[in-house]
Write a protein that holds these residues in place. Sequence first.
Motif, PDB file in Angstrom:
ATOM      1  N   MET A 129      62.503   0.335 -46.912  1.00  0.00           N
ATOM      2  CA  MET A 129      61.986  -0.478 -45.806  1.00  0.00           C
ATOM      3  C   MET A 129      60.543  -0.904 -46.083  1.00  0.00           C
ATOM      4  O   MET A 129      60.134  -2.024 -45.759  1.00  0.00           O
ATOM      5  CB  MET A 129      62.088   0.290 -44.492  1.00  0.00           C
ATOM      6  CG  MET A 129      63.516   0.382 -43.962  1.00  0.00           C
ATOM      7  SD  MET A 129      63.646   1.102 -42.305  1.00  0.00           S
ATOM      8  CE  MET A 129      63.421   2.832 -42.680  1.00  0.00           C
ATOM      9  N   ARG A 130      59.772  -0.007 -46.694  1.00  0.00           N
ATOM     10  CA  ARG A 130      58.397  -0.356 -47.054  1.00  0.00           C
ATOM     11  C   ARG A 130      58.382  -1.479 -48.092  1.00  0.00           C
ATOM     12  O   ARG A 130      57.560  -2.405 -48.020  1.00  0.00           O
ATOM     13  CB  ARG A 130      57.670   0.881 -47.579  1.00  0.00           C
ATOM     14  CG  ARG A 130      56.164   0.686 -47.794  1.00  0.00           C
ATOM     15  CD  ARG A 130      55.456   1.981 -48.111  1.00  0.00           C
ATOM     16  NE  ARG A 130      55.435   2.869 -46.948  1.00  0.00           N
ATOM     17  CZ  ARG A 130      56.175   3.956 -46.801  1.00  0.00           C
ATOM     18  NH1 ARG A 130      57.023   4.308 -47.755  1.00  0.00           N
ATOM     19  NH2 ARG A 130      56.088   4.696 -45.721  1.00  0.00           N
ATOM     20  N   GLU A 131      59.304  -1.426 -49.038  1.00  0.00           N
ATOM     21  CA  GLU A 131      59.415  -2.481 -50.039  1.00  0.00           C
ATOM     22  C   GLU A 131      59.840  -3.800 -49.394  1.00  0.00           C
ATOM     23  O   GLU A 131      59.386  -4.874 -49.804  1.00  0.00           O
ATOM     24  CB  GLU A 131      60.425  -2.072 -51.115  1.00  0.00           C
ATOM     25  CG  GLU A 131      59.926  -0.977 -52.045  1.00  0.00           C
ATOM     26  CD  GLU A 131      58.705  -1.400 -52.830  1.00  0.00           C
ATOM     27  OE1 GLU A 131      58.825  -2.343 -53.633  1.00  0.00           O
ATOM     28  OE2 GLU A 131      57.629  -0.804 -52.620  1.00  0.00           O
ATOM     29  N   GLN A 132      60.706  -3.731 -48.388  1.00  0.00           N
ATOM     30  CA  GLN A 132      61.101  -4.937 -47.656  1.00  0.00           C
ATOM     31  C   GLN A 132      59.889  -5.605 -47.016  1.00  0.00           C
ATOM     32  O   GLN A 132      59.728  -6.832 -47.077  1.00  0.00           O
ATOM     33  CB  GLN A 132      62.116  -4.582 -46.567  1.00  0.00           C
ATOM     34  CG  GLN A 132      63.523  -4.331 -47.052  1.00  0.00           C
ATOM     35  CD  GLN A 132      64.459  -4.025 -45.883  1.00  0.00           C
ATOM     36  OE1 GLN A 132      64.074  -3.353 -44.913  1.00  0.00           O
ATOM     37  NE2 GLN A 132      65.685  -4.505 -45.956  1.00  0.00           N
ATOM     38  N   ALA A 133      59.045  -4.793 -46.400  1.00  0.00           N
ATOM     39  CA  ALA A 133      57.854  -5.325 -45.735  1.00  0.00           C
ATOM     40  C   ALA A 133      56.897  -5.951 -46.743  1.00  0.00           C
ATOM     41  O   ALA A 133      56.348  -7.030 -46.505  1.00  0.00           O
ATOM     42  CB  ALA A 133      57.156  -4.219 -44.956  1.00  0.00           C
ATOM     43  N   HIS A 134      56.691  -5.277 -47.873  1.00  0.00           N
ATOM     44  CA  HIS A 134      55.805  -5.808 -48.912  1.00  0.00           C
ATOM     45  C   HIS A 134      56.343  -7.126 -49.459  1.00  0.00           C
ATOM     46  O   HIS A 134      55.576  -8.074 -49.688  1.00  0.00           O
ATOM     47  CB  HIS A 134      55.650  -4.795 -50.045  1.00  0.00           C
ATOM     48  CG  HIS A 134      54.607  -3.760 -49.788  1.00  0.00           C
ATOM     49  ND1 HIS A 134      53.258  -4.003 -49.936  1.00  0.00           N
ATOM     50  CD2 HIS A 134      54.710  -2.465 -49.382  1.00  0.00           C
ATOM     51  CE1 HIS A 134      52.573  -2.907 -49.646  1.00  0.00           C
ATOM     52  NE2 HIS A 134      53.425  -1.965 -49.292  1.00  0.00           N
ATOM     53  N   ALA A 135      57.656  -7.206 -49.673  1.00  0.00           N
ATOM     54  CA  ALA A 135      58.262  -8.426 -50.202  1.00  0.00           C
ATOM     55  C   ALA A 135      58.122  -9.584 -49.210  1.00  0.00           C
ATOM     56  O   ALA A 135      57.798 -10.710 -49.593  1.00  0.00           O
ATOM     57  CB  ALA A 135      59.730  -8.184 -50.531  1.00  0.00           C
ATOM     58  N   ALA A 136      58.367  -9.299 -47.928  1.00  0.00           N
ATOM     59  CA  ALA A 136      58.246 -10.345 -46.911  1.00  0.00           C
ATOM     60  C   ALA A 136      56.803 -10.808 -46.779  1.00  0.00           C
ATOM     61  O   ALA A 136      56.526 -12.004 -46.597  1.00  0.00           O
ATOM     62  CB  ALA A 136      58.755  -9.822 -45.567  1.00  0.00           C
ATOM     63  N   TYR A 137      55.868  -9.875 -46.887  1.00  0.00           N
ATOM     64  CA  TYR A 137      54.435 -10.201 -46.789  1.00  0.00           C
ATOM     65  C   TYR A 137      53.992 -11.082 -47.948  1.00  0.00           C
ATOM     66  O   TYR A 137      53.349 -12.120 -47.746  1.00  0.00           O
ATOM     67  CB  TYR A 137      53.639  -8.903 -46.758  1.00  0.00           C
ATOM     68  CG  TYR A 137      52.138  -9.080 -46.862  1.00  0.00           C
ATOM     69  CD1 TYR A 137      51.428  -9.767 -45.889  1.00  0.00           C
ATOM     70  CD2 TYR A 137      51.426  -8.542 -47.934  1.00  0.00           C
ATOM     71  CE1 TYR A 137      50.046  -9.923 -45.969  1.00  0.00           C
ATOM     72  CE2 TYR A 137      50.050  -8.684 -48.021  1.00  0.00           C
ATOM     73  CZ  TYR A 137      49.368  -9.375 -47.043  1.00  0.00           C
ATOM     74  OH  TYR A 137      48.008  -9.534 -47.144  1.00  0.00           O
ATOM     75  N   SER A 138      54.322 -10.676 -49.185  1.00  0.00           N
ATOM     76  CA  SER A 138      53.905 -11.449 -50.354  1.00  0.00           C
ATOM     77  C   SER A 138      54.533 -12.836 -50.352  1.00  0.00           C
ATOM     78  O   SER A 138      53.882 -13.827 -50.696  1.00  0.00           O
ATOM     79  CB  SER A 138      54.251 -10.705 -51.643  1.00  0.00           C
ATOM     80  OG  SER A 138      55.642 -10.482 -51.742  1.00  0.00           O
ATOM     81  N   ALA A 139      55.802 -12.922 -49.926  1.00  0.00           N
ATOM     82  CA  ALA A 139      56.451 -14.232 -49.830  1.00  0.00           C
ATOM     83  C   ALA A 139      55.783 -15.092 -48.764  1.00  0.00           C
ATOM     84  O   ALA A 139      55.612 -16.300 -48.934  1.00  0.00           O
ATOM     85  CB  ALA A 139      57.932 -14.060 -49.511  1.00  0.00           C
ATOM     86  N   GLY A 140      55.374 -14.451 -47.663  1.00  0.00           N
ATOM     87  CA  GLY A 140      54.686 -15.186 -46.603  1.00  0.00           C
ATOM     88  C   GLY A 140      53.371 -15.771 -47.072  1.00  0.00           C
ATOM     89  O   GLY A 140      53.009 -16.894 -46.707  1.00  0.00           O
ATOM     90  N   LEU A 141      52.635 -15.028 -47.896  1.00  0.00           N
ATOM     91  CA  LEU A 141      51.365 -15.529 -48.432  1.00  0.00           C
ATOM     92  C   LEU A 141      51.586 -16.782 -49.262  1.00  0.00           C
ATOM     93  O   LEU A 141      50.804 -17.729 -49.200  1.00  0.00           O
ATOM     94  CB  LEU A 141      50.699 -14.451 -49.293  1.00  0.00           C
ATOM     95  CG  LEU A 141      50.084 -13.268 -48.556  1.00  0.00           C
ATOM     96  CD1 LEU A 141      49.618 -12.208 -49.550  1.00  0.00           C
ATOM     97  CD2 LEU A 141      48.922 -13.711 -47.690  1.00  0.00           C
TER      98      LEU A 141
END
Length: 259
Positions: free
Chosen positions: A57-69
């Motif tokens: 789940m932490r990796e999901q959040a990091h992936a969504a964040y980096s994609a959002g940037l």
Amino acid sequence: MKTLPITKSQALEKWTKELQNEHLRLSDPDAYFGIAMWRLGEMEKLNLFDPLELYEMREQAHAAYSAGLEEQFAQERYCQSAFYNVVPDGKNERIATISHGVYSEETGSGEQHSSPSYHGRVVVTDERVHLVMNYPLHCLPISGLRFVTEDGTPCHLVETTRLVDGKWLTGVNDPDAYRALIDLGQEAFEQKDWARYRRLRDRARYSPFACCPACHDSFAMREDCERCCGLGFIPDNLGEPVCAEDCPNIEVCTTSPTP
């Protein structure tokens, strides 16, 4: 009445809802990531998930964040913590400003009205954004960073600064400094240093320059580009209430490119 303990499925439902907040993810990735990490911390306290599930789940959040940037610059959304100039299409002057959701019109002299204190407010609900005007009372939908006034004038919002971690991020006026911001931002992105990347790219966005529409800042094309004189960018007054030809940074085209 005793509160029933939350179940694993209920916790996952809340987590999924946080991850699916596309408006926040694209308009303010830092806030999106902060809320996701807070939610993950609350879920960890429930002792319903094993370490591997929490890691995923932490990796999901990091992936969504980096994609959002990366995506936010192509799919810009309205952000309540930003300051915007409201600029009619095809013109180089602002007719209003929006600060923390407060819409204030300009007078003919470029100064905001002293009374009333605001003329409308931007409201965000369920990923929908509307400008609600005070008088006459009407509601205008905002799509991306664009809306149409009551009299049919298409306008766009030009972001000039944003409040991040209690500090206002601002741009730079020097062409060499702007080139450095662009190059350092790209370096930070390639290194996945997201916090540094966000601040560098935001400062570049709030600077009075824009990517050259002829060469698109392509390394292979900008050297011979006559539009930007090899810089990869051109002056942009960010919709201030002056004409573009009066912008002091117009001399940027006579400046030697940064090595």
